[in-house]
Scaffold this motif. Sequence first.
Motif, short mmCIF file in Angstrom:
data_model
loop_
_atom_site.label_atom_id
_atom_site.label_comp_id
_atom_site.label_asym_id
_atom_site.label_seq_id
_atom_site.Cartn_x
_atom_site.Cartn_y
_atom_site.Cartn_z
N ASN A 155 0.83 -1.20 0.00
CA ASN A 155 0.00 0.00 0.00
C ASN A 155 0.87 1.26 0.00
N ASP A 156 1.92 1.27 0.82
CA ASP A 156 2.84 2.40 0.87
C ASP A 156 3.51 2.62 -0.48
N ILE A 157 3.93 1.53 -1.11
CA ILE A 157 4.56 1.63 -2.43
C ILE A 157 3.57 2.18 -3.46
N ALA A 158 2.35 1.67 -3.44
CA ALA A 158 1.34 2.13 -4.39
C ALA A 158 1.08 3.62 -4.24
N HIS A 159 1.00 4.11 -3.01
CA HIS A 159 0.78 5.54 -2.79
C HIS A 159 1.98 6.36 -3.25
N ALA A 160 3.17 5.87 -3.01
CA ALA A 160 4.38 6.59 -3.44
C ALA A 160 4.46 6.65 -4.96
N VAL A 161 4.15 5.55 -5.62
CA VAL A 161 4.18 5.53 -7.09
C VAL A 161 3.11 6.47 -7.65
N ALA A 162 1.93 6.45 -7.06
CA ALA A 162 0.86 7.34 -7.52
C ALA A 162 1.27 8.80 -7.35
N ALA A 163 1.90 9.14 -6.23
CA ALA A 163 2.36 10.51 -6.01
C ALA A 163 3.41 10.91 -7.04
N ARG A 164 4.32 9.99 -7.37
CA ARG A 164 5.34 10.28 -8.37
C ARG A 164 4.71 10.51 -9.74
N VAL A 165 3.78 9.64 -10.11
CA VAL A 165 3.11 9.77 -11.40
C VAL A 165 2.36 11.10 -11.47
N ASN A 166 1.67 11.46 -10.40
CA ASN A 166 0.97 12.74 -10.38
C ASN A 166 1.95 13.91 -10.51
N ALA A 167 3.08 13.82 -9.84
CA ALA A 167 4.09 14.88 -9.92
C ALA A 167 4.67 14.97 -11.34
N GLU A 168 4.94 13.82 -11.96
CA GLU A 168 5.44 13.82 -13.34
C GLU A 168 4.43 14.44 -14.30
N ASN A 169 3.16 14.11 -14.10
CA ASN A 169 2.11 14.68 -14.95
C ASN A 169 2.02 16.19 -14.75
N ALA A 170 2.12 16.63 -13.49
CA ALA A 170 2.08 18.07 -13.21
C ALA A 170 3.28 18.77 -13.83
N LEU A 171 4.45 18.15 -13.78
CA LEU A 171 5.64 18.74 -14.39
C LEU A 171 5.49 18.84 -15.90
N THR A 172 4.96 17.81 -16.52
CA THR A 172 4.74 17.83 -17.97
C THR A 172 3.79 18.96 -18.34
N GLU A 173 2.73 19.11 -17.58
CA GLU A 173 1.76 20.18 -17.84
C GLU A 173 2.39 21.55 -17.62
N ALA A 174 3.18 21.69 -16.57
CA ALA A 174 3.85 22.97 -16.29
C ALA A 174 4.83 23.34 -17.40
N LYS A 175 5.57 22.35 -17.90
CA LYS A 175 6.50 22.62 -19.00
C LYS A 175 5.75 23.06 -20.25
N ALA A 176 4.63 22.43 -20.54
CA ALA A 176 3.83 22.81 -21.71
C ALA A 176 3.29 24.22 -21.55
N ASN A 177 2.82 24.56 -20.35
CA ASN A 177 2.33 25.91 -20.09
C ASN A 177 3.44 26.95 -20.22
N GLU A 178 4.61 26.60 -19.73
CA GLU A 178 5.77 27.50 -19.83
C GLU A 178 6.13 27.74 -21.30
#
Length: 60
Positions: free
Chosen positions: A24-47
């Motif tokens: 469960n801890d691993i799943a939450h950590a992976v989900a947080a990383r994926v969300n952060a990567e998606n947010a970074l991709t979106e931020a780069k596109a906006n920039e």
Amino acid sequence: MSNAASRIIEQLQAQNDLRMQAANDIAHAVAARVNAENALTEAKANEKAAFANALKKGWT
């Protein structure tokens, strides 16, 4: 069920509970990383879009 069998089952259940918590801890950590990567991709596109828009408006 004998006392010995019950103790074995309890120990196995405790180990399984720890493994499930770790999974469960691993799943939450992976989900947080994926969300952060998606947010970074979106931020780069906006920039990139902001810079392109600024250039169109004469910014150098």
